[in-house]
Design an enzyme around this catalytic site. Structure first.
Site, short mmCIF file in Angstrom:
data_model
loop_
_atom_site.label_atom_id
_atom_site.label_comp_id
_atom_site.label_asym_id
_atom_site.label_seq_id
_atom_site.Cartn_x
_atom_site.Cartn_y
_atom_site.Cartn_z
CE1 TYR A 133 0.38 1.77 4.31
CE2 TYR A 133 0.72 -0.59 4.57
CZ TYR A 133 0.83 0.70 5.06
OH TYR A 133 1.40 0.92 6.29
CB CYS A 134 1.48 4.14 -1.70
SG CYS A 134 0.29 4.23 -3.07
CD1 TRP A 135 -2.23 10.18 -0.42
CD2 TRP A 135 -2.21 9.61 1.72
NE1 TRP A 135 -3.13 11.00 0.23
CE2 TRP A 135 -3.14 10.67 1.55
CE3 TRP A 135 -2.05 9.07 3.00
CZ2 TRP A 135 -3.88 11.20 2.61
CZ3 TRP A 135 -2.79 9.60 4.05
CH2 TRP A 135 -3.68 10.66 3.85
CE1 TYR B 106 -2.26 5.42 8.00
CE2 TYR B 106 -2.77 7.50 6.92
CZ TYR B 106 -2.60 6.76 8.07
OH TYR B 106 -2.78 7.35 9.29
#
Length: 349
Positions: free
Chosen positions: A93-95, A122
């Site tokens: 995952y990232c932002w 996130y």
């Protein structure tokens, strides 16, 4: 390779490896519990790309960013992921579930691993945390532990837990003792977001059919704000008051806050914030005691002239069931005395 499908927050527990592809700074602010940080851009690289995007052009930012991401991915493939078996299936995952995690997933899948991307990243997890806190808090069967400063409430919570009770240690999660002098030496409080994440993780493990003991807190612990729903729920819940003798409380404070004597100037500075409430003359005396290391005199007056009057005024005002509270008295706040207090609370529950 398995077919790529959107993975939602509720599916996270199915994955043994959770990879946070954001920068170390973003990871430090908050992250999904259990995640490892494998950034595709460093803190400095992300700032540089953002500057180029605004001041030069989006194309140039993407071109340079792609080169940086490729270099960092190569390093992770060569080092971080070098021992992973062919059947490895990480969740990345990232932002917001965009380019950073998407790039990593693409390369991991090209290798042959069954990597998946967390839909919404996130940001989706953060929304889930807030939503779950709002849903879980009203279901808690709280038993609120109150007592004047120095009553060893946090230690009693720990003793209750050791004796089989469910507890919620908010000060432990916030890394702060909850008062003006409650900062822990050398310990930074978590970010607000990370506190919320830690709180959610603890609430998710509780058995909602059983009571949960919690210390009565103000809306803020240091700089951490408690969820308003939790504060309101505490104030509507049954109360247990630990009523310890003055001598026992003073002895406990001198032991529990002994480290304050290691930074006399810092202690005197904090006491300065009380001048508006207590007056310059009194606080100046306290500051002098702090600088002299006269903690018994200082703590004795702080209890009698500051903390105890505040406690007496606030409890009936803040807790709806204060008049019906369970009272446990103690003249011993040593380890064995605290264990006895916890046992008595459970016996009277």
């Amino acid at each position: 390779m398995s077919h790529r499908q959107p993975v939602r927050v509720n599916d996270i527990a199915q994955y043994t490896t959770l990879i946070d592809a954001r920068t170390p700074a973003e990871f430090a602010l908050d992250h999904i519990p259990g995640a490892i940080n494998c950034p595709v851009l460093s803190n400095e690289e992300r700032a540089q790309i953002g500057t180029i995007y605004k001041q030069v052009s989006p194309f140039e930012a993407k071109r340079l960013g792609a080169a940086m991401v490729a270099a960092n991915l190569a390093r992770h493939l060569h080092d971080t992921f070098s021992d992973k078996p062919a059947n490895w299936k990480p969740l990345v995952y990232c932002w917001r579930g965009g380019l950073r995690s998407g790039s990593m997933v693409t390369w991991l899948r090209l290798v042959g691993w069954g990597a998946q991307q967390l839909a919404g990243g996130y940001k989706a997890f953060r929304g889930h945390v807030i939503e779950q806190l709002e849903a879980l808090v009203p279901q808690l069967q709280l038993r609120v532990l109150c007592g004047a400063t120095g009553s060893a409430k946090t230690r009693v919570l720990h003793a209750l837990q050791q004796q089989g009770a469910q507890v919620l240690d908010l000060e432990g999660l916030a890394q702060h003792k909850g008062s003006l002098l409650g900062g822990l030496p050398g310990v930074e409080q978590p970010s607000q977001k990370h506190f919320d994440t830690l709180l959610h993780a603890q609430l998710a493990q509780l058995d909602l059919s059983r009571p949960v003991y919690v210390e009565g807190e103000s809306p803020k612990i240091g700089r951490i704000a408690l969820p308003l729903g939790l504060v309101e729920h505490m104030r509507l819940s049954p109360v247990v008051e630990l009523r310890a003798t003055h001598a026992a409380r003073l002895a406990f404070l001198l032991q529990d806050y002994a480290y304050l004597g290691d930074d006399a100037e810092g202690l005197a500075h904090k006491l300065g914030y009380l001048k508006e409430l207590q007056g310059r003359e009194r606080v100046t005396r306290w500051q002098q005691w702090a600088q002299e290391g006269a903690l018994p005199l200082l703590f004795d007056e702080l209890m009698q002239l500051h903390y105890d009057p505040q406690y007496a005024r606030s409890q009936a005002k803040h807790f709806n069931h204060w008049a019906q509270r369970q009272v446990v008295e103690s003249g011993d706040l040593t380890g064995s005395g605290i264990d006895a207090v916890a046992a008595q609370m459970l016996a009277q529950a």
